[in-house]
Design an enzyme around this catalytic site. Structure first.
Site, PDB file in Angstrom:
ATOM      1  N   ASN A   1     -16.196  20.402   4.508  1.00  0.00           N
ATOM      2  CA  ASN A   1     -15.820  19.216   3.760  1.00  0.00           C
ATOM      3  C   ASN A   1     -14.496  19.410   3.024  1.00  0.00           C
ATOM      4  O   ASN A   1     -13.714  18.464   2.886  1.00  0.00           O
ATOM      5  CB  ASN A   1     -16.903  18.839   2.751  1.00  0.00           C
ATOM      6  CG  ASN A   1     -16.615  17.506   2.088  1.00  0.00           C
ATOM      7  OD1 ASN A   1     -16.621  16.467   2.730  1.00  0.00           O
ATOM      8  ND2 ASN A   1     -16.310  17.522   0.802  1.00  0.00           N
TER       9      ASN A   1
ATOM     10  N   GLY B   1     -13.062   7.771   5.975  1.00  0.00           N
ATOM     11  CA  GLY B   1     -11.616   7.847   6.125  1.00  0.00           C
ATOM     12  C   GLY B   1     -11.124   9.241   6.436  1.00  0.00           C
ATOM     13  O   GLY B   1      -9.920   9.505   6.425  1.00  0.00           O
ATOM     14  N   LYS B   2     -12.045  10.156   6.723  1.00  0.00           N
ATOM     15  CA  LYS B   2     -11.642  11.539   7.008  1.00  0.00           C
ATOM     16  C   LYS B   2     -11.028  11.664   8.398  1.00  0.00           C
ATOM     17  O   LYS B   2     -10.111  12.458   8.613  1.00  0.00           O
ATOM     18  CB  LYS B   2     -12.853  12.468   6.886  1.00  0.00           C
ATOM     19  CG  LYS B   2     -13.462  12.495   5.492  1.00  0.00           C
ATOM     20  CD  LYS B   2     -14.756  13.311   5.455  1.00  0.00           C
ATOM     21  CE  LYS B   2     -15.389  13.304   4.068  1.00  0.00           C
ATOM     22  NZ  LYS B   2     -16.664  14.061   4.024  1.00  0.00           N
ATOM     23  N   ILE B   3     -11.558  10.890   9.340  1.00  0.00           N
ATOM     24  CA  ILE B   3     -11.072  10.865  10.717  1.00  0.00           C
ATOM     25  C   ILE B   3     -10.589   9.450  11.026  1.00  0.00           C
ATOM     26  O   ILE B   3     -11.232   8.474  10.647  1.00  0.00           O
ATOM     27  CB  ILE B   3     -12.184  11.262  11.717  1.00  0.00           C
ATOM     28  CG1 ILE B   3     -12.795  12.625  11.341  1.00  0.00           C
ATOM     29  CG2 ILE B   3     -11.652  11.284  13.146  1.00  0.00           C
ATOM     30  CD1 ILE B   3     -11.850  13.787  11.448  1.00  0.00           C
TER      31      ILE B   3
END
Length: 301
Positions: free
Chosen positions: A172, A220-222
């Site tokens: 994370n 919104g990480k990928i």
């Protein structure tokens, strides 16, 4: 990174078995990490003794993130490699030589963190806190890691990728760079472009290590438009990682090193500039922070 030190210190580690009597190992002064065995006194305690002497060196006496901390420690491990003619055995030493920043997402969750805490306790008890000043600040790591991603995409107009080997907190920590850009700093962005995830954890248990790229996209990480290009391999990392390294070494040419550690201040300033230009709450937060000076400081209860 603590166990990396054993190799630079040239302390003996032994391959054994996980099918052993651990109570008997404890009685005999042997410590186990799955099928790796080493002596409690001659390896574990000896590593601690050497580490503490390193941590009281002048270059460590300041507040820093793990990025800077491991660079200093890597320099020392590089010296041990050279002094003992060991070859290249330490990850931290290699990172130091090539200017690669190394981060630990939970610095207190390690024997290195334990030894820092022990020295801090000693300094407090002996009235030497003005001399021993080492503090590990995780906020610096959040900003430093985020700055690398922002620079690659916003300033160098490139793409970014995450290769996640296993899981837990480091997984994370790497992925949260994009929510830090978008959610906290309010800088327009869309997520990492590529994601390779090697894990043996199931997503249905709700744990982080099993969280698939699709779940990361909801944060919104990928980049959600790139989900079809992500890869998740349910495979033991000790099988997957050597295959990945061998493939890269055989199919790609050496590239110019980025040496991102040495660009730390530059990237930090770019992050700060983008934050001030895009965040809608900057003025409000600045005013609230200024009010702190007018309030009396209470003693810790």
């Amino acid at each position: 990174m603590y166990h990396d030190l054993h190799f630079a210190f040239n302390l003996p580690m032994h391959r054994g078995s996980h099918l052993v009597d651990d109570a008997d190992l404890r009685k005999k002064g042997v410590t186990r990490i799955y099928d790796i065995l080493f002596a409690y006194e001659d390896v574990l305690m000896e590593t601690d003794r050497r580490l503490r002497k390193i941590l009281v060196r002048p270059e460590f006496q300041k507040e820093m993130g793990t990025r800077e901390f491991y660079h200093h420690l890597g320099r020392v491990m590089n010296e041990y490699e050279e002094k003992n003619n060991l070859g290249e055995v330490s990850i931290l030493a290699a990172a130091y030589r090539h200017g690669i920043p190394v981060f630990t997402s939970s610095p207190g969750d390690s024997t290195i963190g334990m030894n820092v805490a022990g020295l801090e306790l000693l300094a407090e008890a002996a009235g030497l806190k003005d001399l021993f000043k080492l503090k590990i600040n995780p906020s610096k790591d959040v900003n430093d890691s985020t700055a690398i991603i922002l620079n690659a995409k916003r300033y160098e107009h490139g793409k970014t990728a995450v290769i996640l080997i296993g899981g837990g907190s480091p997984k994370n920590f790497m992925l949260q760079t994009e929510p830090q850009i978008q959610e906290v700093l309010m800088i327009p962005e869309v997520g990492q472009d590529y994601d390779i995830n090697v894990t043996d954890a199931r997503p249905d248990t709700g744990g982080l290590s099993g969280a698939p790229p699709s779940e990361a996209a909801s944060w919104g990480k990928i980049d959600p438009t790139k989900l079809e290009e992500t890869v998740t391999a349910y495979l033991d990392v000790t099988v997957a990682f050597p295959l990945m390294v061998a493939y890269v070494r055989q199919t790609t040419r050496p590239k110019k090193q980025k040496r991102l550690y040495h660009r730390g201040q530059e990237l930090h300033e770019k992050l700060m500039q983008s934050y001030l230009e895009n965040n809608r709450e900057v003025e409000q937060l600045k005013n609230l922070i200024k009010k702190l000076s007018a309030k009396p400081t209470g003693k810790e209860e």
